[in-house]
Write an enzyme that holds these catalytic residues in place. Structure first.
Site, short mmCIF file in Angstrom:
data_model
loop_
_atom_site.label_atom_id
_atom_site.label_comp_id
_atom_site.label_asym_id
_atom_site.label_seq_id
_atom_site.Cartn_x
_atom_site.Cartn_y
_atom_site.Cartn_z
N GLY A 56 0.90 -1.07 0.10
CA GLY A 56 -0.09 -0.02 0.02
C GLY A 56 0.55 1.39 -0.24
O GLY A 56 0.35 2.20 0.00
N HIS A 57 2.07 1.32 -0.12
CA HIS A 57 3.07 2.42 0.11
C HIS A 57 4.07 2.37 -0.70
O HIS A 57 5.18 1.84 -0.71
CB HIS A 57 3.61 2.51 1.49
CG HIS A 57 3.92 3.72 1.86
ND1 HIS A 57 5.29 4.25 1.71
CD2 HIS A 57 3.40 5.02 2.49
CE1 HIS A 57 5.37 5.62 2.21
NE2 HIS A 57 4.37 5.60 2.78
N PHE A 58 3.99 2.61 -2.04
CA PHE A 58 2.71 3.15 -2.75
C PHE A 58 2.80 2.14 -3.97
O PHE A 58 3.80 1.90 -4.53
CB PHE A 58 2.86 4.41 -3.35
CG PHE A 58 3.24 5.39 -2.11
CD1 PHE A 58 2.03 5.83 -1.39
CD2 PHE A 58 4.29 6.10 -1.81
CE1 PHE A 58 2.27 7.03 -0.40
CE2 PHE A 58 4.39 6.92 -0.89
CZ PHE A 58 3.16 7.29 -0.17
#
EC number: 4.2.1.59
Length: 158
Positions: A56-58
């Site tokens: 999720g990052h990124f």
């Protein structure tokens, strides 16, 4: 090539896990390559695409979260504090609690494939309270730095 790069680890991940309570995926130190008790410690974290935070990052542009770089430095600080204990002190009965982080600065992103070098040094010690400076380096360039204060405390008996 520096001695820190050429020599065998001072502590491997198994030795690190005997000191730190963290476990994957939150254990952010892979090995210690140099230590001068009461003075400094150098550790490594190999950053791979398999790190769970990259999901999720990124998406599409993976970057290690800055807060996790600081956590890796804090774990290295804890290792230095424990490795600086006297021979009469029982390492198994101590735990390090982070008290503050000051002056955090981020200079460039850390991405998959980087080897994060964690350089920490003692600034001051007063009893159980440690002040340390941490610098994270990739390929000879500073990527993050901060000042840490932590307390070395007795573990509660379970």
């Amino acid at each position: 090539m520096s001695a820190e790069r050429a020599s065998a680890p001072v502590m491997d991940v198994e030795a690190i896990q005997r000191i730190l309570p963290h476990r994957p995926p939150f254990l952010l130190v892979d090995r210690v390559v140099a230590v001068e008790p009461g003075v400094r410690l150098v550790a490594w974290k190999s950053v791979t695409m398999n790190e769970p935070f990259f999901v999720g990052h990124f998406p599409g542009k993976p970057v290690m979260p800055g807060v996790l770089i600081l956590e890796a430095l804090a774990q290295a600080c804890a290792l230095l504090a424990v490795k600086s204990m006297g021979p009469d002190e029982d390492v198994d009965e101590k735990i390090t609690y982070l008290m503050s982080i000051d002056g955090a600065k981020f200079r460039r992103p850390v991405v998959p494939g980087d080897r994060l070098e964690l350089h920490v040094e003692v600034v001051k010690r007063k009893g159980a309270i440690w002040r340390q400076k941490g610098t994270a380096i990739v390929d000879g360039q500073t990527v993050a730095e901060a000042d840490f204060m932590a307390m070395l405390a007795d573990r509660e008996q379970e």
